[in-house]
Write an enzyme that holds these catalytic residues in place. Structure first.
Site, PDB file in Angstrom:
ATOM      1  CB  CYS A   1      -6.846   3.279  -2.133  1.00  0.00           C
ATOM      2  SG  CYS A   1      -5.307   3.896  -1.124  1.00  0.00           S
TER       3      CYS A   1
ATOM      4  CG  HIS B   1      -1.980   4.053   4.548  1.00  0.00           C
ATOM      5  ND1 HIS B   1      -2.425   5.525   5.048  1.00  0.00           N
ATOM      6  CD2 HIS B   1      -3.353   4.552   2.988  1.00  0.00           C
ATOM      7  CE1 HIS B   1      -3.754   6.023   4.078  1.00  0.00           C
ATOM      8  NE2 HIS B   1      -3.813   6.009   3.016  1.00  0.00           N
TER       9      HIS B   1
ATOM     10  CE  LYS C   1      -6.475   0.135   1.630  1.00  0.00           C
ATOM     11  NZ  LYS C   1      -5.489   1.400   1.076  1.00  0.00           N
TER      12      LYS C   1
ATOM     13  CE  LYS D   1      -3.023   7.386  -1.816  1.00  0.00           C
ATOM     14  NZ  LYS D   1      -3.117   7.324   0.107  1.00  0.00           N
TER      15      LYS D   1
ATOM     16  NE  ARG E   1      -6.647  -0.898  -1.441  1.00  0.00           N
ATOM     17  CZ  ARG E   1      -5.222  -1.433  -0.918  1.00  0.00           C
ATOM     18  NH1 ARG E   1      -5.238  -2.975  -0.710  1.00  0.00           N
ATOM     19  NH2 ARG E   1      -3.987  -1.035  -0.826  1.00  0.00           N
TER      20      ARG E   1
ATOM     21  CG  HIS F   1     -10.281   1.706   0.826  1.00  0.00           C
ATOM     22  ND1 HIS F   1      -9.030   2.143   0.513  1.00  0.00           N
ATOM     23  CD2 HIS F   1     -11.000   2.402   1.710  1.00  0.00           C
ATOM     24  CE1 HIS F   1      -9.554   3.462   0.791  1.00  0.00           C
ATOM     25  NE2 HIS F   1     -10.806   2.805   1.122  1.00  0.00           N
TER      26      HIS F   1
ATOM     27  CG  ASP G   1      -3.236   0.866  -3.261  1.00  0.00           C
ATOM     28  OD1 ASP G   1      -0.807   1.059  -3.642  1.00  0.00           O
ATOM     29  OD2 ASP G   1      -3.288   1.590  -2.719  1.00  0.00           O
TER      30      ASP G   1
ATOM     31  CG  ASP H   1      -1.990   1.158   0.895  1.00  0.00           C
ATOM     32  OD1 ASP H   1      -2.234   1.872   0.454  1.00  0.00           O
ATOM     33  OD2 ASP H   1      -3.099   0.791   1.582  1.00  0.00           O
ATOM     34  CG  ASP H   2      -0.431   4.795   0.052  1.00  0.00           C
ATOM     35  OD1 ASP H   2      -0.948   4.383  -1.027  1.00  0.00           O
ATOM     36  OD2 ASP H   2      -0.739   5.539   1.086  1.00  0.00           O
TER      37      ASP H   2
END
Length: 447
Positions: free
Chosen positions: A87, A239, A145, A412, A91, A147, A347, A49-50
């Site tokens: 994000c 993240h 995660k 991002k 996904r 989301h 992501d 993530d990130d």
């Protein structure tokens, strides 16, 4: 209608044999569950993530990622992989294979504007990859995660049709929201039920995810020795808020005191040597909308704090790789490793949400209309030695985000390379003949 072979058959039209009035005269049949073809490979999809384009060793990083690097050495390292800049859309596209607007996620799953491209739940007419694997006879497991459910549906009394178990996963453990803390995470779920961890438990969430994944895979193999599986392991790291275990943070003590300009140049040089970027590429000029202070113009206390921020980030990435190593060892012990396809990606690009100075209170970044409450002052004044630990909620400055995005510009949330270019490594010991084959597409110029 005595003697009619279909007598009493109303409602049994799908049964493959004629149905009579007596069991003794009705030919029996059994429904067989769909099974995958013999030798079908397992699939492990790992999503960070990130994580920035350059944050693993195979893409030029100084951060220790030996297990990811080993997968890259025996697989394919992609240099032109594009994702969405935030994000939920990323996904949604990844799990359905369609454009994020068509999948209902034009933005992250929080607001609910009521528009067809932004319903913030997965569409009924687009199967997820998990549903396709399930239909093909695979066991399916999601960890981490999610989301992909609108915020008003992120509770146990809500409509759950866009939750993992309802969208093709046999088992789920993780959080539905956009982020959580790595120490003392909030609102974890097991399948469709809220999971309440011990409030005194200081376990680290990346470790807990891997424990769960190994536990589910062990249970599968105890009962189905040959059934292939699809494991979607979507890490909460890295993240914000950034957190790491002290032993992982301390491994990078002294690494980042040289500053972000030097680290960016070192990563870029490594990328040239690795063939990640063309040997004639050059780093882009400073981002005009996101100025970054020169490292040597910062005060000594600023440099010390900012170096600590990056050490926390590196420690979290390092720990992700350690846990990949644990998962690989388990799959080797179970005999599954050679026939498992591994795919690792992020992501979106690195996050510049920390601003020019970073923050000791990431959550305060979301308070726009009022001053942060007085009770948050302790977070804002976290002692340096506690920065990145369970009592802090930090995010690194965007100078480090520029390093993570090397060689690209912006972050991002932006459709520049720094927002939409991410690492992608795919490895399959049994199936990829061109081991270590390098980039699947021509290396792009950095500018």
């Amino acid at each position: 209608m005595a003697g009619d072979p279909r007598a009493g058959a109303r409602g049994y039209e799908r049964f493959p044999h004629p149905v009579t009035e007596r069991a003794a005269t009705t030919e029996r049949a059994w429904r067989r569950p769909r099974s995958a073809r013999p030798g079908a490979p397992n699939v492990v999809l790992i999503l960070a993530d990130d994580l920035g384009f350059s944050d693993v060793g195979a893409y030029g990083s100084e951060i220790r990622t030996p297990h990811l690097d080993a997968l890259a050495d025996t697989g394919v390292t992609y240099t032109n992989y594009h994702t969405n800049p935030v994000c939920s859309p990323a996904r949604a596209s990844l799990l359905t294979g369609i454009n994020s607007h068509r999948a209902g996620f034009a933005e992250v799953a929080h607001a609910d504007p009521g528009l067809p491209n932004n319903v913030l739940e997965l569409p009924d007419d687009a199967p997820t990859i998990a549903e396709s694997f399930q239909a093909a006879g695979y066991a399916t497991i999601a960890i981490g995660k999610w989301h992909l459910a609108k915020e008003s549906h992120m509770h146990e009394g809500a409509d759950q049709h866009s939750w993992p178990v309802q969208r093709g996963f046999d088992r789920y453990f993780g959080h539905l929201d956009g982020f959580s803390q790595l120490f003392h995470p909030h609102r974890l779920y097991v399948d469709n039920s809220l999971y309440e961890p011990d409030p005194d438990d200081d376990s680290y969430l990346t470790d807990v995810y891997t424990d769960r994944a190994i536990g589910y895979l062990s249970g599968l193999r105890a009962n189905e020795p040959e059934k292939p599986f699809f494991l979607y392991l979507a890490h909460t790291a890295v993240h914000a808020p950034l957190q790491a275990k002290e032993e992982d943070i301390s491994r990078y003590r002294g690494v980042y005191e040289a500053g972000w300009q030097q680290l960016r140049e070192e990563r870029f040089a490594a990328q040239r040597a690795l063939g990640i970027v063309d040997e004639h590429a050059e780093l882009p000029d400073e981002d005009p909308d996101f100025e970054v202070a020169a490292w040597d113009e910062l005060s000594a206390s600023q440099r010390e704090l900012y170096a600590r921020y990056m050490s926390v980030y590196a420690g979290a990435v390092d720990n992700m790789d350690q846990n990949l190593g644990r998962l690989i060892e388990h799959l080797k012990a179970s005999g599954d490793f050679e026939n498992t396809i591994f795919a690792f990606a992020s992501d979106n690009g690195a996050s510049g949400e920390g601003g020019p100075e970073g923050t000791r209170s990431y959550l305060s970044k979301f308070v726009h209309d009022v001053e942060p409450p007085e009770s948050w002052r302790v977070d804002l004044e976290t002692p340096l030695e506690e920065v990145g630990g369970p009592r802090s909620a930090i995010h690194y400055p965007r100078g480090w985000a520029r390093v993570s995005a090397t060689p690209y510009r912006y972050f991002k949330g932006h459709t520049y390379g720094g927002g939409v270019r991410a690492p992608l490594i795919i490895s399959w010991q049994r199936g990829i003949g061109d081991a270590g084959g390098g980039a699947a597409a021509e290396s792009p110029a950095a500018a």
